[in-house]
Design an enzyme around this catalytic site. Sequence first.
Site, PDB file in Angstrom:
ATOM      1  N   ILE A  56       0.875  -1.170   0.000  1.00  0.00           N
ATOM      2  CA  ILE A  56       0.000   0.000   0.000  1.00  0.00           C
ATOM      3  C   ILE A  56       0.910   1.218   0.000  1.00  0.00           C
ATOM      4  O   ILE A  56       2.066   1.152   0.431  1.00  0.00           O
ATOM      5  CB  ILE A  56      -0.989   0.024   1.195  1.00  0.00           C
ATOM      6  CG1 ILE A  56      -0.251   0.049   2.548  1.00  0.00           C
ATOM      7  CG2 ILE A  56      -1.932  -1.162   1.136  1.00  0.00           C
ATOM      8  CD1 ILE A  56      -1.215   0.168   3.737  1.00  0.00           C
ATOM      9  N   ASP A  57       0.397   2.332  -0.518  1.00  0.00           N
ATOM     10  CA  ASP A  57       1.209   3.531  -0.671  1.00  0.00           C
ATOM     11  C   ASP A  57       1.809   3.974   0.659  1.00  0.00           C
ATOM     12  O   ASP A  57       1.207   3.779   1.720  1.00  0.00           O
ATOM     13  CB  ASP A  57       0.360   4.686  -1.217  1.00  0.00           C
ATOM     14  CG  ASP A  57      -0.190   4.392  -2.602  1.00  0.00           C
ATOM     15  OD1 ASP A  57       0.317   3.475  -3.260  1.00  0.00           O
ATOM     16  OD2 ASP A  57      -1.134   5.099  -3.008  1.00  0.00           O
ATOM     17  N   LYS A  58       2.964   4.590   0.583  1.00  0.00           N
ATOM     18  CA  LYS A  58       3.625   5.116   1.781  1.00  0.00           C
ATOM     19  C   LYS A  58       2.692   6.046   2.564  1.00  0.00           C
ATOM     20  O   LYS A  58       2.623   5.972   3.796  1.00  0.00           O
ATOM     21  CB  LYS A  58       4.896   5.887   1.376  1.00  0.00           C
ATOM     22  CG  LYS A  58       5.635   6.490   2.556  1.00  0.00           C
ATOM     23  CD  LYS A  58       6.826   7.317   2.109  1.00  0.00           C
ATOM     24  CE  LYS A  58       6.382   8.670   1.585  1.00  0.00           C
ATOM     25  NZ  LYS A  58       7.524   9.593   1.366  1.00  0.00           N
ATOM     26  N   THR A  60      -0.521   6.125   2.616  1.00  0.00           N
ATOM     27  CA  THR A  60      -1.773   5.489   3.022  1.00  0.00           C
ATOM     28  C   THR A  60      -1.574   4.779   4.354  1.00  0.00           C
ATOM     29  O   THR A  60      -0.567   4.109   4.565  1.00  0.00           O
ATOM     30  CB  THR A  60      -2.217   4.468   1.957  1.00  0.00           C
ATOM     31  OG1 THR A  60      -2.340   5.121   0.702  1.00  0.00           O
ATOM     32  CG2 THR A  60      -3.557   3.847   2.326  1.00  0.00           C
ATOM     33  N   HIS A 154      -1.014   3.580  -6.872  1.00  0.00           N
ATOM     34  CA  HIS A 154      -1.869   4.777  -6.750  1.00  0.00           C
ATOM     35  C   HIS A 154      -3.222   4.616  -7.447  1.00  0.00           C
ATOM     36  O   HIS A 154      -3.848   5.601  -7.839  1.00  0.00           O
ATOM     37  CB  HIS A 154      -1.163   6.021  -7.313  1.00  0.00           C
ATOM     38  CG  HIS A 154       0.118   6.364  -6.623  1.00  0.00           C
ATOM     39  ND1 HIS A 154       1.021   7.278  -7.141  1.00  0.00           N
ATOM     40  CD2 HIS A 154       0.664   5.913  -5.468  1.00  0.00           C
ATOM     41  CE1 HIS A 154       2.061   7.370  -6.327  1.00  0.00           C
ATOM     42  NE2 HIS A 154       1.870   6.557  -5.300  1.00  0.00           N
TER      43      HIS A 154
END
Length: 256
Positions: A56-58, A60, A154
């Site tokens: 998962i995105d940094k 998030t 993303h």
Amino acid sequence: MKFTPDYTVVYSDDDIVVLNKRSGLLIAADRYDIDAPRLDLFVEKEFGRVFAVHRIDKDTSGVIVYARNADAHRELSMQFEKREVEKTYHCLINGRPLWQTLHVDLPLQPDGDARHRTVVNKNFGKQAVTDFRLLGACGPYSWIEAKPKTGRTHQIRVHLAANGLCIVCDPLYSGNQKPIRLSELKKKWHGDEYEEQPLLSRLALHAYQLTITHPKTQERMTFTAPYPKDMDATRKQLAKLYDVDPLAPPDSETEE
């Protein structure tokens, strides 16, 4: 400044560890920022070696699962590859969509511009599918549920942006990075404007739920990551003001 833990443990056994991570942490090594704080290195101090099976995105927050051995790593990786994992995200966006549900099927190309952003590219992009649902509108904001069927970089942010919507405080895909302040929500606010801390000043995207098949027992398991403090404080204030709560059961009354 209040201390925010890097992660809390949602579940662990000999094969997997499930965590609720804070915003701002990478979950594994990143080629663009090799010195950025990494969740896996912190976790290994407590659990020993772990293997990343998804990302998962940094920026998030939310639920992340690591395998704790090679067999679990192989089994979980196959589940993600075959799209057998169910992922649910919650986000707060600026504005209000004109839909209750939205199905987005737009191919995405990572690292598609000078800012390393993901872009919609119908010629060279890979298939990306997300289902969105409006959880509720509250004044200038709306709570959205997102269920990505694929796992592109993303993906949720780009699919929303392609439909004219942006997540609160998104540094990459939004022209509006304005934090949420209680003084701007409440008409009768009596605090000190120079001392006020924002309710929320980071990407308002949270990986809320993850459903996997346990790699050893084959039991179907769902893990839920509670909102972090900043997002939950925002939820509570918006619920008081607009009687809309994304965590309220369907057709129930909002908590006071």
